[in-house]
Design an enzyme around this catalytic site. Structure first.
Site, PDB file in Angstrom:
ATOM      1  N   GLY A   1     -17.444   7.989  -3.315  1.00  0.00           N
ATOM      2  CA  GLY A   1     -17.220   8.302  -4.840  1.00  0.00           C
ATOM      3  C   GLY A   1     -16.826   6.448  -5.324  1.00  0.00           C
ATOM      4  N   ASN A   2     -15.760   6.361  -5.851  1.00  0.00           N
ATOM      5  CA  ASN A   2     -15.972   4.565  -6.635  1.00  0.00           C
ATOM      6  C   ASN A   2     -16.456   3.933  -6.103  1.00  0.00           C
ATOM      7  OD1 ASN A   2     -14.517   2.417  -7.491  1.00  0.00           O
ATOM      8  ND2 ASN A   2     -14.620   3.841  -9.181  1.00  0.00           N
TER       9      ASN A   2
ATOM     10  N   GLY B   1     -20.228   7.494   2.197  1.00  0.00           N
ATOM     11  CA  GLY B   1     -18.950   7.924   1.633  1.00  0.00           C
ATOM     12  C   GLY B   1     -19.551   7.620  -0.067  1.00  0.00           C
TER      13      GLY B   1
ATOM     14  N   LYS C   1       0.917  -1.276   0.021  1.00  0.00           N
ATOM     15  CA  LYS C   1      -0.348  -0.158   0.039  1.00  0.00           C
ATOM     16  C   LYS C   1       0.569   1.397  -0.405  1.00  0.00           C
ATOM     17  CE  LYS C   1      -4.906   1.005  -0.081  1.00  0.00           C
ATOM     18  NZ  LYS C   1      -5.441  -0.133  -1.024  1.00  0.00           N
TER      19      LYS C   1
HETATM   20  P1  NAD Z   1     -12.478   7.332  -3.784  1.00  0.00           P
HETATM   21  O1  NAD Z   1     -12.100   8.541  -3.794  1.00  0.00           O
HETATM   22  O2  NAD Z   1     -12.917   7.090  -5.500  1.00  0.00           O
HETATM   23  O3  NAD Z   1     -14.003   8.293  -2.665  1.00  0.00           O
HETATM   24  C1  NAD Z   1     -13.815   8.316  -1.460  1.00  0.00           C
HETATM   25  C2  NAD Z   1     -15.371   8.308  -0.859  1.00  0.00           C
HETATM   26  O4  NAD Z   1     -15.667   9.251   0.399  1.00  0.00           O
HETATM   27  C3  NAD Z   1     -15.973   9.943  -1.810  1.00  0.00           C
HETATM   28  O5  NAD Z   1     -16.900  10.161  -1.862  1.00  0.00           O
HETATM   29  C4  NAD Z   1     -15.502  11.227  -0.226  1.00  0.00           C
HETATM   30  O6  NAD Z   1     -16.110  12.232   0.128  1.00  0.00           O
HETATM   31  C5  NAD Z   1     -15.570  10.070   1.191  1.00  0.00           C
HETATM   32  N1  NAD Z   1     -15.326  10.807   2.109  1.00  0.00           N
HETATM   33  C6  NAD Z   1     -14.455  11.352   2.679  1.00  0.00           C
HETATM   34  N2  NAD Z   1     -13.967  11.915   3.634  1.00  0.00           N
HETATM   35  C7  NAD Z   1     -15.042  11.451   4.438  1.00  0.00           C
HETATM   36  C8  NAD Z   1     -15.690  11.491   5.794  1.00  0.00           C
HETATM   37  N3  NAD Z   1     -15.134  12.866   6.728  1.00  0.00           N
HETATM   38  N4  NAD Z   1     -17.209  11.534   5.382  1.00  0.00           N
HETATM   39  C9  NAD Z   1     -17.915  11.060   4.258  1.00  0.00           C
HETATM   40  N5  NAD Z   1     -17.219   9.980   3.608  1.00  0.00           N
HETATM   41  C10 NAD Z   1     -16.056  10.786   2.827  1.00  0.00           C
HETATM   42  O7  NAD Z   1     -12.633   6.656  -3.059  1.00  0.00           O
HETATM   43  P2  NAD Z   1     -12.884   5.406  -3.207  1.00  0.00           P
HETATM   44  O8  NAD Z   1     -11.921   4.189  -4.216  1.00  0.00           O
HETATM   45  O9  NAD Z   1     -14.296   4.576  -3.651  1.00  0.00           O
HETATM   46  O10 NAD Z   1     -12.544   4.440  -2.158  1.00  0.00           O
HETATM   47  C11 NAD Z   1     -13.021   4.534  -0.345  1.00  0.00           C
HETATM   48  C12 NAD Z   1     -13.125   3.137   0.457  1.00  0.00           C
HETATM   49  O11 NAD Z   1     -13.178   1.911  -0.467  1.00  0.00           O
HETATM   50  C13 NAD Z   1     -11.883   3.056   0.670  1.00  0.00           C
HETATM   51  O12 NAD Z   1     -11.299   3.019   2.088  1.00  0.00           O
HETATM   52  C14 NAD Z   1     -10.817   2.322   0.007  1.00  0.00           C
HETATM   53  O13 NAD Z   1      -9.689   2.107   0.384  1.00  0.00           O
HETATM   54  C15 NAD Z   1     -11.607   0.959  -0.094  1.00  0.00           C
HETATM   55  N6  NAD Z   1     -11.519   0.338  -1.277  1.00  0.00           N
HETATM   56  C16 NAD Z   1     -11.462   1.101  -2.583  1.00  0.00           C
HETATM   57  C17 NAD Z   1     -11.067  -0.070  -3.835  1.00  0.00           C
HETATM   58  C18 NAD Z   1     -11.095   0.577  -5.089  1.00  0.00           C
HETATM   59  O14 NAD Z   1     -10.606  -0.125  -6.094  1.00  0.00           O
HETATM   60  N7  NAD Z   1     -11.721   2.371  -5.776  1.00  0.00           N
HETATM   61  C19 NAD Z   1     -10.720  -1.258  -3.698  1.00  0.00           C
HETATM   62  C20 NAD Z   1     -11.203  -1.779  -3.267  1.00  0.00           C
HETATM   63  C21 NAD Z   1     -11.029  -1.015  -1.064  1.00  0.00           C
END
Ligand code: NAD
Length: 426
Positions: A230-231, A228, A113
């Site tokens: 995001g993605n 959340g 990571k």
């Molecule tokens: P992202 O950047 O696309 O989205 C993150 C989201 O979290 C955003 O909507 C943001 O507004 C929100 N956020 C940030 N601070 C916040 C808060 N204080 N309260 C509420 N929401 C808040 O990221 P992502 O890729 O969707 O990742 C989100 C989680 O999923 C992380 O823990 C990441 O490690 C995990 N994850 C993602 C992937 C991937 O392929 N994208 C894979 C495995 C795990």
């Protein structure tokens, strides 16, 4: 958001010890081997800002374990409340969870990571500043990454653009014009895989579907809360909606909202694109994070950050299934409470493993030069996750433990097997 303070690395260590207890691994040396990262690199990243001033950022790459294959794991740009020192512990924990996730998913990778302590949303760096930051970071870690060494990917606040810049920097430093297999989560024209963008959320939805079958709970009109936006959460939401669920809660860094009568994902996405937040969505009520997490619903998808569900919140949670799309959203103190309440918690290392599974297939496609269609790749991923879910559920029933312990026990067993086959050198 729940206050930071808990040490995520300590949580990851506890989870490994719990798995060792189930597996009867008593050897302290082996336990320590499994908990500590193999290597932790902390780098200084000097960046010439647009105003001519020099600014120093801090970055990390933790390589936890590579007994089953090259290190694999995302790179996040974030500024956790605990500061740089907290982030170091967080990255170590996240790299450990990647080891277990890859082992459980049955993909031949270890765990890594990376992170830079920067919040691009708050800081408003220009595109050129961001590019210089990413490329300098890529240079700093270039000696320890590579298609057969360590393969990064996107994570919080990083996208295909940063992955392309890292790939390009790595290629230039190594005298190759195109080395797509050094990183995954790339845009399609850069050698990305179809279905990678939706993989994490889609994988979470597959796992939730399996859990609902066990509970005999119809997904039609099942109420979902997303933390959340995001993605991970938007695609989990989209696919759960396609399976018949109704989204009643959502949140982002600007706040949390509930609308018990339901919100269409498409409308929520349009609102977020226009306003920059889900807050204010027509007909919704702004609530606290605690209210969001403990709202009456069937399925809760924590998909933002770690340390969200503590013991106090676990006591009040009302859902039947928790699908951990985020990494480490539940504190160890909350697990026994949720288990006693009969809530099926699909742990992060299973629920969000769709991302790394399709990353593996992206890497395979890059290495072979043969590219597959969306349905083909999504089906491959579904098989990994459904098998992982069924294996873990069976073990959880047999050992009378929660799904997290069962998943960890399966994963730790696989890594220990590989470690013992390799032996310790010299
Ligand atoms: P992202 O950047 O696309 O989205 C993150 C989201 O979290 C955003 O909507 C943001 O507004 C929100 N956020 C940030 N601070 C916040 C808060 N204080 N309260 C509420 N929401 C808040 O990221 P992502 O890729 O969707 O990742 C989100 C989680 O999923 C992380 O823990 C990441 O490690 C995990 N994850 C993602 C992937 C991937 O392929 N994208 C894979 C495995 C795990």
């Amino acid at each position: 958001m729940v206050k930071f303070g808990a040490d995520p690395f300590a949580n990851s260590v506890k989870q490994v010890h719990d798995a060792c207890d189930i597996l009867g691994i008593k050897d302290e040396g082996v336990r320590n081997y499994l908990t500590m990262p193999n290597k932790m690199m902390r780098v200084k990243i000097p960046v010439k800002m647009d105003n001519g001033k020099l600014r120093i950022f801090t970055g990390f790459r933790s390589q936890h374990n590579n007994d089953r294959g090259p290190y694999k794991g995302g790179i996040r740009y974030f500024d956790p409340e605990g500061g740089v020192e907290y982030m170091e512990r967080e990255v170590m924990a996240l790299s450990s969870w990647m080891t277990w996730k890859c082992a459980l998913a049955g993909v031949p990778f270890g765990g890594g990571k990376g992170a830079i302590y920067i919040n691009p949303k708050k800081e408003n760096l220009s595109k050129n500043e961001m590019s210089r930051l990413t490329r300098r970071f890529a240079f700093m870690i270039s000696e320890i990454i590579g298609p057969q060494k360590d393969i990064p990917a996107p994570d919080v606040y990083t996208t295909g653009l940063e992955m392309t810049q890292i790939m390009d920097t790595y290629g230039k430093l190594n005298g190759v014009t195109h080395q797509p297999a050094v990183i995954t989560g790339k845009p399609i024209p850069m050698g990305g895989s179809l279905a990678r963008n939706v993989a994490t959320g889609l994988g979470t939805a597959y796992c939730v579907r399996e859990a609902a079958q066990i509970l005999d709970m119809p997904l039609r009109d099942a109420k979902v809360v997303l933390q959340g936006f995001g993605n991970a959460s938007t695609f989990a939401g989209e696919y759960l909606e396609k399976m018949g669920c109704v989204i009643i809660g959502a949140s982002d860094s600007k706040g949390d909202i509930l609308k018990p009568s339901g919100m269409k994902m498409k409308d929520l996405q349009k609102w977020k694109a226009k306003k920059g937040t889900v807050v204010g969505f027509p007909g919704s009520t702004k609530v606290s994070t605690e209210k969001l997490l403990t709202a009456k619903c069937d399925i809760l998808i924590p998909a933002a950050l770690e340390n969200q569900i503590n013991a106090a919140i676990a006591k009040k949670i009302q859902c039947k299934i928790i699908g951990e799309s985020a990494n480490g959203p539940t504190l160890p103190e909350a697990d026994p409470i949720l288990y006693k309440k009969g809530i099926i918690v699909i742990p992060d290392i299973l629920a969000n493993s769709g991302g790394v599974t399709i990353s593996y297939y992206e890497w395979v496609q890059n290495n072979t030069g043969q590219y597959w269609g969306f349905v083909e790749v999504a089906k491959l991923m579904e098989n990994h996750l459904v098998t992982g879910f069924k294996d873990a559920y069976e073990l959880a029933q047999n050992k009378k433990v929660d799904m997290r312990r069962a998943c960890m026990a399966i994963a730790v067993k696989r890594v220990v097997e590989a470690f013992e086959l390799r032996g310790v050198w010299p």
